[in-house]
Scaffold this active site. Structure first.
Site, short mmCIF file in Angstrom:
data_model
loop_
_atom_site.label_atom_id
_atom_site.label_comp_id
_atom_site.label_asym_id
_atom_site.label_seq_id
_atom_site.Cartn_x
_atom_site.Cartn_y
_atom_site.Cartn_z
N ASP A 82 0.78 0.29 8.55
CA ASP A 82 0.62 0.71 9.94
C ASP A 82 -0.79 1.29 10.12
O ASP A 82 -1.23 2.11 9.31
CB ASP A 82 1.68 1.77 10.25
CG ASP A 82 1.71 2.19 11.70
OD1 ASP A 82 1.38 1.37 12.57
OD2 ASP A 82 2.08 3.36 11.96
N HIS A 83 -1.49 0.87 11.15
CA HIS A 83 -2.85 1.35 11.42
C HIS A 83 -3.78 1.24 10.21
O HIS A 83 -4.46 2.21 9.84
CB HIS A 83 -2.84 2.81 11.92
CG HIS A 83 -2.22 2.95 13.27
ND1 HIS A 83 -2.85 2.51 14.42
CD2 HIS A 83 -1.03 3.44 13.66
CE1 HIS A 83 -2.06 2.74 15.46
NE2 HIS A 83 -0.95 3.29 15.03
N HIS A 175 0.83 8.48 20.64
CA HIS A 175 1.37 8.94 19.36
C HIS A 175 1.75 10.41 19.46
O HIS A 175 1.09 11.18 20.15
CB HIS A 175 0.32 8.78 18.26
CG HIS A 175 0.05 7.35 17.90
ND1 HIS A 175 -1.21 6.81 17.90
CD2 HIS A 175 0.88 6.35 17.52
CE1 HIS A 175 -1.14 5.54 17.53
NE2 HIS A 175 0.11 5.24 17.30
N HIS A 203 3.55 1.05 20.34
CA HIS A 203 3.37 2.22 19.46
C HIS A 203 3.78 3.47 20.22
O HIS A 203 3.90 3.47 21.43
CB HIS A 203 1.90 2.33 19.03
CG HIS A 203 1.53 1.37 17.93
ND1 HIS A 203 1.06 1.80 16.72
CD2 HIS A 203 1.60 0.02 17.86
CE1 HIS A 203 0.84 0.75 15.94
NE2 HIS A 203 1.15 -0.35 16.61
N GLY A 204 3.97 4.56 19.46
CA GLY A 204 4.26 5.83 20.11
C GLY A 204 5.66 5.90 20.68
O GLY A 204 5.88 6.44 21.76
N ASN A 225 7.43 1.17 17.31
CA ASN A 225 7.11 2.07 16.20
C ASN A 225 7.63 3.48 16.48
O ASN A 225 7.38 4.03 17.56
CB ASN A 225 5.60 2.19 16.04
CG ASN A 225 4.97 0.94 15.46
OD1 ASN A 225 5.63 -0.08 15.28
ND2 ASN A 225 3.68 1.01 15.17
N ALA A 227 7.58 7.26 14.49
CA ALA A 227 7.13 8.06 13.35
C ALA A 227 7.51 9.53 13.54
O ALA A 227 8.30 10.09 12.78
CB ALA A 227 5.62 7.92 13.16
N THR A 228 6.94 10.17 14.57
CA THR A 228 7.15 11.60 14.78
C THR A 228 8.65 11.94 14.85
O THR A 228 9.09 12.96 14.30
CB THR A 228 6.45 12.03 16.08
OG1 THR A 228 5.08 11.63 16.00
CG2 THR A 228 6.52 13.52 16.30
P1 13P Z 1 5.19 8.19 17.27
O1 13P Z 1 4.82 9.11 16.17
O2 13P Z 1 4.81 8.69 18.61
O3 13P Z 1 6.62 7.76 17.19
O4 13P Z 1 4.32 6.87 17.09
C1 13P Z 1 4.55 6.05 15.98
C2 13P Z 1 3.56 4.96 15.89
O5 13P Z 1 3.15 4.37 16.85
C3 13P Z 1 3.13 4.58 14.54
O6 13P Z 1 2.16 3.61 14.56
#
Ligand code: 13P
Length: 279
Positions: A82-83, A175, A203-204, A225, A227-228
């Site tokens: 990712d990224h 994000h 994303h985000g 995606n 993550a947080t």
């Molecule tokens: P979040 O942390 O906002 O869920 O975003 C995750 C993301 O886009 C990882 O590439």
């Protein structure tokens, strides 16, 4: 089954009108939790690590761990960078067995982003590459930016010039945690969808209201995606376990609480993405 690439699962999602959940993991417990959730839900899944995560532990460790978990499951599982910040890191991930890559040239000028992304596509050969055009607001690891929306005409040219297998778009998501309600430009998404043939990536995912996520999927998002969201679930449960048993010193006692919380949350997110039963 062995790890698969993200190509087929994303094309199937695009054709089927749902999204594949792509979950960022930091450690073994989070990887186990994502795989256990995908198995419970019968969902295809993407497990991903950011450039920052790969400074915490190398790609070989994550690929071996997720590969072993996938080998015990009857599900399509892709291991995704990712990224990705450089071609060198992309190559290290390919060497380690990653089956999907993102190269993030979104902070570069259009031509430089095209050039970098095209090089990544050449390097990756049969492994699909996600590119990004436009920038997201918010903060994740070392990435911090403000929103620059993706232009539909540029997106069309970008996909044609680079040969990417999927495209991350900037339509108002960010994000990390939102301050207030995110304003997602669904009309822009629809316009991009009309001009770009490859699967589109959002994303985000953390903090976007469920109805808005569903609207994004209805207008053509095929990968989301998160993550947080998982980090919060994991850390919250670990903190609670430590509060409950302040004398515990076996890491299994509190890490297992984090793992259970992530599994429960990922099940909800898979259901939200509509990919339950699509394995
Ligand atoms: P979040 O942390 O906002 O869920 O975003 C995750 C993301 O886009 C990882 O590439």
């Amino acid at each position: 089954m062995p790890l698969v690439t993200s190509k087929e699962m994303l094309l199937k999602a695009q054709a089927g009108g749902y999204a594949v959940g792509a979950f960022n993991v930091e450690n073994m417990e989070m990887a186990q939790a994502v795989l256990a959730a995908a198995q419970r839900m019968g969902a295809p899944v993407m497990v991903q690590t950011t450039t920052g995560t790969l400074k915490y532990a190398p790609p070989g460790l994550y690929a071996a761990m997720v590969g072993a978990l996938a080998g015990q499951a009857a599900l399509p599982v892709a291991m995704h960078l990712d990224h990705g910040s450089s071609l060198e890191l992309a190559q290290r991930c390919l060497d380690a067995g990653y089956t999907s890559l993102m190269i993030d040239g979104s902070l570069l000028a259009f031509d430089a982003n095209v050039a970098l992304t095209r090089q990544a596509v050449t390097l990756a050969r049969a492994v699909p590459v996600e590119g990004e055009l436009g920038t997201l607001g918010g903060k994740e690891d070392a990435l911090e930016g403000s929103t620059l929306y993706t232009q539909a005409a540029e997106a069309e040219a970008f996909v044609r010039l680079t040969g990417v297998s999927s495209l991350a778009v900037s339509i108002g998501s960010a994000h990390g945690l939102y301050k207030g309600e995110p304003r997602i430009d669904l009309d822009r998404l629809e316009e991009i969808r009309g001009r770009v043939s490859v699967p589109l990536v959002l994303h985000g995912g953390t903090g976007i209201p469920e109805e808005t996520i569903k609207a994004c999927i209805a207008r053509g998002i095929s990968k989301i995606n998160f993550a947080t969201d998982l980090r919060i679930a994991f850390t919250g449960a670990v903190k609670a376990a430590m509060r409950d048993k302040p004398d515990a010193f076996d890491p299994k006692a509190y890490l297992s609480a984090g793992r259970a919380a992530v599994e429960a949350r990922v099940c909800q997110l898979i259901a939200l993405c509509g990919c339950e039963g699509k394995a």
